[in-house]
Design a protein around this motif. Structure first.
Motif, PDB file in Angstrom:
ATOM      1  N   UNK B  26       0.806  -1.225   0.000  1.00 34.53           N
ATOM      2  CA  UNK B  26       0.000   0.000   0.000  1.00 34.53           C
ATOM      3  C   UNK B  26       0.832   1.264   0.000  1.00 34.53           C
ATOM      4  N   UNK B  72       2.568   1.782  11.473  1.00 40.02           N
ATOM      5  CA  UNK B  72       1.549   2.315  10.554  1.00 40.02           C
ATOM      6  C   UNK B  72       0.242   2.489  11.304  1.00 40.02           C
ATOM      7  N   UNK B  73      -0.553   3.399  10.834  1.00 41.21           N
ATOM      8  CA  UNK B  73      -1.916   3.528  11.344  1.00 41.21           C
ATOM      9  C   UNK B  73      -2.644   2.220  11.070  1.00 41.21           C
ATOM     10  N   UNK B  75      -5.511   1.710   9.974  1.00 43.46           N
ATOM     11  CA  UNK B  75      -6.550   1.731   8.933  1.00 43.46           C
ATOM     12  C   UNK B  75      -6.275   0.661   7.890  1.00 43.46           C
ATOM     13  N   UNK B  77      -7.342  -0.668   4.275  1.00 44.27           N
ATOM     14  CA  UNK B  77      -8.136  -0.359   3.092  1.00 44.27           C
ATOM     15  C   UNK B  77      -8.909  -1.551   2.560  1.00 44.27           C
ATOM     16  N   UNK B  78      -8.660  -2.721   3.100  1.00 43.48           N
ATOM     17  CA  UNK B  78      -9.351  -3.885   2.541  1.00 43.48           C
ATOM     18  C   UNK B  78     -10.624  -4.238   3.277  1.00 43.48           C
ATOM     19  N   UNK B  79     -11.043  -3.342   4.165  1.00 40.93           N
ATOM     20  CA  UNK B  79     -12.245  -3.670   4.916  1.00 40.93           C
ATOM     21  C   UNK B  79     -13.475  -3.463   4.060  1.00 40.93           C
TER      22      UNK B  79
END
Lengths: 465, 81
Positions: B26, B72-73, B75, B77-79
């Motif tokens: 990512x 890393x945060x 978060x 993105x694959x949710x």
């Protein structure tokens, strides 16, 4: 109450079913995001347009949970859930454009869509609708478009493969549920393909950058934020991708069944009078009782799916030929017919149960409850081309617990003769008597109609209870 | 277009040699967004690279070089649901 098996990735919310209603439980963070989202003009406008699923607060629902959730929403229930690997090119394209439009509008009001899964979009009334409300959350200053990679993998790359290479994305998305990676897409592209719109940057460069920075232990996200990344940059990129996708069309011009109407009239399979008789026959069977759902197996460009649509609440029109389904979808849009859902589906290889624990994506039969199935000009392809024994086909059709219209092409039919031309004819089960005998185990045959001088037969079958 | 080409060259120059694609693909996608934005992203590109150049001389950069890894945060993105 029943939990949705696919609702587990985002820990902040959970979809559950109670009777025929759909609810979503939210933790405190997701509830706060819902408050931010629902207070915007964007939310009410998008819901009014039908771009986002109708959703209301349902706090009363919390009483029946174990107290670990902070809020609850109720969603409008969709009659049928389809998956991206069942959509034609135009459907994935429209879903992608809806996602980008919603993202642009959301950014205007300080919101972001935190993921870009194509499974978050469904089709209702033959148009895409966004269903994953918790995806909307406040944009954090300096944050880039985190879901850009996922958008590429689930929308942009499959569309590029279709538009630039004529590759059908359905089998790829069916096996790769998280989408097609930049590196995989890069390997499918030739040097010339990288000259096509967006291919060099989104595919080649992204694949290289992903590889190069894969072992980075820096928080690039934080560094980008500190460098002054702002929403205008996201909007520029989203608009560019929207422009790119809006110009895309599937590369191949036609296929076996996409020209079905022209072909069937020209190769003596049917005359136009036969088509009228067939349509009337189907209409009559539809009228036996109110039809909530009709499934059309092997619908080709949808001539008879449209007949069924006049008599049913909704029609699932399925064919293995991607381009035939594409033609049907464009026709439905043009004529603004809303109760037909076209799907790319091979009867001999239906969408299976798959994903995490084999429960995440459901098999077709679990999502569909037709009261009538149309199997028109289908069985010779299943029995002769795909070598499925006749008895197994009829047993499977009977397992759908629906009435049936089935068309039998006799051995005098030109298509059957063509299918047998280069094959050893060991299809002793492909016979009218055997078909009738097998049908009678599960159905009562109410009427039979001859077409094309008796070369084809239509059977109207009522399912025995 | 010249900005885009310049930015691509800059990125190629700072690309690490080794890669383990199973870790975090990512990051590259996030950086690509700067290039795609063209002129509008130029100022951010310059600031981003200035950070890379000045990092080794900063206190935080030295700490990182000695083994402090920023997380890393969370978060993802694959949710999706």
């Amino acid at each position: 109450m029943q939990e949705e098996a696919a609702s587990f990735r985002d820990r902040s919310s959970r979809v559950i079913y109670r009777d025929s209603e759909v609810f979503r439980l939210l933790d405190a963070q997701a509830l706060s995001a819902w408050k931010d989202f629902s207070s915007t003009k964007f939310a009410s406008k998008a819901m009014a347009r039908g771009d986002i699923i109708q959703t209301t607060e349902a706090s009363a629902m919390l009483a029946s949970t174990n107290g670990s959730w902070a809020g609850a929403l109720q969603h409008e229930r969709l009659p049928f859930v389809s998956y991206p690997y069942e959509w034609c090119f135009g459907m994935l394209k429209d879903a992608a454009l809806l996602h980008l439009e919603l993202l642009l509008e959301a950014l205007e009001e300080g919101l972001m869509i935190k993921d870009s899964s194509a499974f978050n979009i469904q089709f209702k009334d033959c148009r895409p609708v966004f269903i994953d409300i918790p995806s909307f959350e406040k944009w954090k200053p300096g944050e880039p478009w985190i879901a850009y990679r996922q958008f590429c993998e689930m929308f942009l790359f499959p569309l590029m493969l279709g538009a630039y290479k004529g590759i059908e994305f359905q089998p790829l998305l069916r096996s790769e549920l998280d989408g097609i990676s930049a590196d995989y897409c890069r390997k499918l592209f030739s040097a010339r393909d990288f000259l096509r719109g967006g291919a060099f940057s989104h595919v080649y460069l992204q694949a290289k950058l992903q590889k190069a920075f894969a072992n980075s232990n820096r928080s690039v996200k934080r560094e980008l934020s500190a460098s002054g990344f702002h929403t205008e940059l996201i909007k520029i990129n989203v608009r560019k991708i929207r422009k790119l996708i809006s110009k895309m069309d599937f590369a191949a011009a036609d296929s076996t069944w996409s020209e079905y109407e022209k072909v069937s009239l020209s190769n003596d399979t049917y005359g136009s009078e036969d088509q009228r008789v067939k349509a009337q026959f189907i209409g009559e069977v539809c009228e036996w009782k109110p039809r909530e759902e009709v499934s059309v197996l092997g619908c080709k460009t949808g001539t008879y799916a449209l007949v069924a649509a006049d008599h049913a609440d909704r029609v699932l029109a399925m064919d293995a030929d991607h381009l035939a389904v594409e033609r049907l979808y464009q026709n439905l849009k043009k004529k603004e017919i809303k109760n037909v859902l076209p799907l790319v589906m091979n009867v001999c290889n239906l969408s299976p149960a798959q994903g995490w624990k084999g429960l995440e994506r459901k098999r077709l039969e679990e999502r569909s409850q037709p009261s009538l199935v149309l199997a028109l000009a289908l069985i010779h392809h299943v029995v002769i081309s795909a070598n499925v024994p006749m008895v197994q086909l009829i047993e499977w059709l009977a397992s759908l617990e629906a009435d049936l219209v089935i068309e039998f092409a006799t051995r005098e039919d030109p298509m059957v003769q063509r299918l047998l031309l280069n094959k050893e004819d060991n299809y002793c089960d492909y016979a009218q008597d055997y078909l009738e005998q097998t049908l009678k185990r599960f159905f009562s045959i109410e009427s039979v109609k001859q077409l094309n001088g008796g070369q084809r037969l239509l059977f109207a079958c009522r399912r025995l209870s | 277009m010249p900005t885009y080409i310049f930015a691509v060259i800059c990125f190629c120059l700072v690309m690490p040699e080794t890669a383990f694609a199973y870790l975090d693909p990512g990051t590259g996608s996030m950086l690509l967004q700067l290039l795609l934005a063209g002129l509008a992203g130029a100022a951010v590109v310059c600031k981003f690279f200035w950070q890379q150049i000045s990092r080794p001389f900063s206190r935080g950069g030295k700490e990182e070089a000695e083994g402090t890894v920023e997380l890393e945060d969370s978060s993802d993105p694959n949710r999706e649901d």
